[in-house]
Scaffold this motif. Structure first.
Motif, PDB file in Angstrom:
ATOM      1  N   GLY A   5      54.958 -86.051 -22.474  1.00 55.77           N
ATOM      2  CA  GLY A   5      53.833 -86.935 -22.156  1.00 55.77           C
ATOM      3  C   GLY A   5      53.395 -86.794 -20.715  1.00 55.77           C
ATOM      4  N   ARG A   6      54.364 -86.724 -19.792  1.00 55.70           N
ATOM      5  CA  ARG A   6      54.033 -86.547 -18.368  1.00 55.70           C
ATOM      6  C   ARG A   6      53.314 -85.219 -18.134  1.00 55.70           C
ATOM      7  NH1 ARG A   6      58.856 -89.026 -17.848  1.00 55.70           N
ATOM      8  NH2 ARG A   6      60.038 -87.104 -17.561  1.00 55.70           N
ATOM      9  N   GLU A   9      49.797 -85.544 -19.472  1.00 53.43           N
ATOM     10  CA  GLU A   9      48.987 -86.405 -18.603  1.00 53.43           C
ATOM     11  C   GLU A   9      48.585 -85.672 -17.328  1.00 53.43           C
ATOM     12  OE1 GLU A   9      48.936 -90.959 -17.009  1.00 53.43           O
ATOM     13  OE2 GLU A   9      50.883 -89.950 -17.020  1.00 53.43           O
ATOM     14  N   GLN A  10      49.522 -85.006 -16.703  1.00 49.88           N
ATOM     15  CA  GLN A  10      49.216 -84.257 -15.480  1.00 49.88           C
ATOM     16  C   GLN A  10      48.199 -83.146 -15.760  1.00 49.88           C
ATOM     17  OE1 GLN A  10      53.137 -83.095 -14.284  1.00 49.88           O
ATOM     18  NE2 GLN A  10      53.607 -85.097 -13.387  1.00 49.88           N
ATOM     19  N   TRP A  12      45.879 -83.118 -18.170  1.00 48.53           N
ATOM     20  CA  TRP A  12      44.568 -83.732 -18.379  1.00 48.53           C
ATOM     21  C   TRP A  12      43.957 -84.174 -17.054  1.00 48.53           C
ATOM     22  CZ3 TRP A  12      42.511 -86.801 -22.942  1.00 48.53           C
ATOM     23  CH2 TRP A  12      42.817 -86.167 -24.145  1.00 48.53           C
ATOM     24  N   GLN A  13      44.775 -84.759 -16.179  1.00 50.38           N
ATOM     25  CA  GLN A  13      44.250 -85.213 -14.889  1.00 50.38           C
ATOM     26  C   GLN A  13      43.660 -84.040 -14.108  1.00 50.38           C
ATOM     27  OE1 GLN A  13      47.830 -87.095 -13.437  1.00 50.38           O
ATOM     28  NE2 GLN A  13      47.003 -89.142 -13.809  1.00 50.38           N
ATOM     29  N   TYR A  20      40.183 -87.825 -19.079  1.00 48.88           N
ATOM     30  CA  TYR A  20      41.314 -88.674 -18.705  1.00 48.88           C
ATOM     31  C   TYR A  20      40.809 -90.054 -18.279  1.00 48.88           C
ATOM     32  CZ  TYR A  20      45.437 -90.515 -16.431  1.00 48.88           C
ATOM     33  OH  TYR A  20      46.490 -91.325 -16.081  1.00 48.88           O
ATOM     34  N   PRO A  26      45.744 -94.899 -20.798  1.00 49.32           N
ATOM     35  CA  PRO A  26      46.372 -93.582 -20.654  1.00 49.32           C
ATOM     36  C   PRO A  26      47.886 -93.608 -20.854  1.00 49.32           C
ATOM     37  CG  PRO A  26      44.935 -94.027 -18.781  1.00 49.32           C
ATOM     38  CD  PRO A  26      45.000 -95.270 -19.602  1.00 49.32           C
ATOM     39  N   ASN A  27      48.551 -94.643 -20.373  1.00 52.19           N
ATOM     40  CA  ASN A  27      50.004 -94.702 -20.520  1.00 52.19           C
ATOM     41  C   ASN A  27      50.407 -94.725 -21.991  1.00 52.19           C
ATOM     42  OD1 ASN A  27      52.675 -94.909 -19.281  1.00 52.19           O
ATOM     43  ND2 ASN A  27      52.713 -96.924 -20.263  1.00 52.19           N
ATOM     44  N   PHE A  30      49.524 -91.159 -23.668  1.00 46.19           N
ATOM     45  CA  PHE A  30      50.415 -90.061 -23.337  1.00 46.19           C
ATOM     46  C   PHE A  30      51.865 -90.340 -23.720  1.00 46.19           C
ATOM     47  CE2 PHE A  30      46.705 -89.068 -20.721  1.00 46.19           C
ATOM     48  CZ  PHE A  30      46.488 -87.773 -21.167  1.00 46.19           C
TER      49      PHE A  30
END
Length: 69
Positions: A5-6, A9-10, A12-13, A20, A26-27, A30
């Motif tokens: 997930g991290r 997320e990174q 996508w950012q 994003y 978002p939390n 992800f």
């Protein structure tokens, strides 16, 4: 949130910042995505168990996967 997930997320950012930013939570997104990825990784690892072999030589490592007939 787990490692998958991290990572997502990174990614996508960095690669899709507008998408994003449009996520409502978002939390949660992800965390759920990471759990789904982990489930698939575990399943795949179980499928490969006993069928993956490794041969190491100086400067070279070769992995071989035996598939069922």
């Amino acid at each position: 949130m787990n490692q998958y997930g991290r990572f997502a997320e990174q990614s996508w950012q960095m690669l899709a910042p507008a998408r994003y930013a449009a996520l409502e939570d978002p939390n949660h997104f992800f965390s759920t995505l990471g759990q789904e990825a982990q489930t698939r990784v575990v399943w795949l690892a179980e499928q490969m168990q006993g069928r993956l072999s490794c041969v190491s030589q100086p400067g070279k490592t070769v992995f071989t996967l035996s598939l069922p007939a």
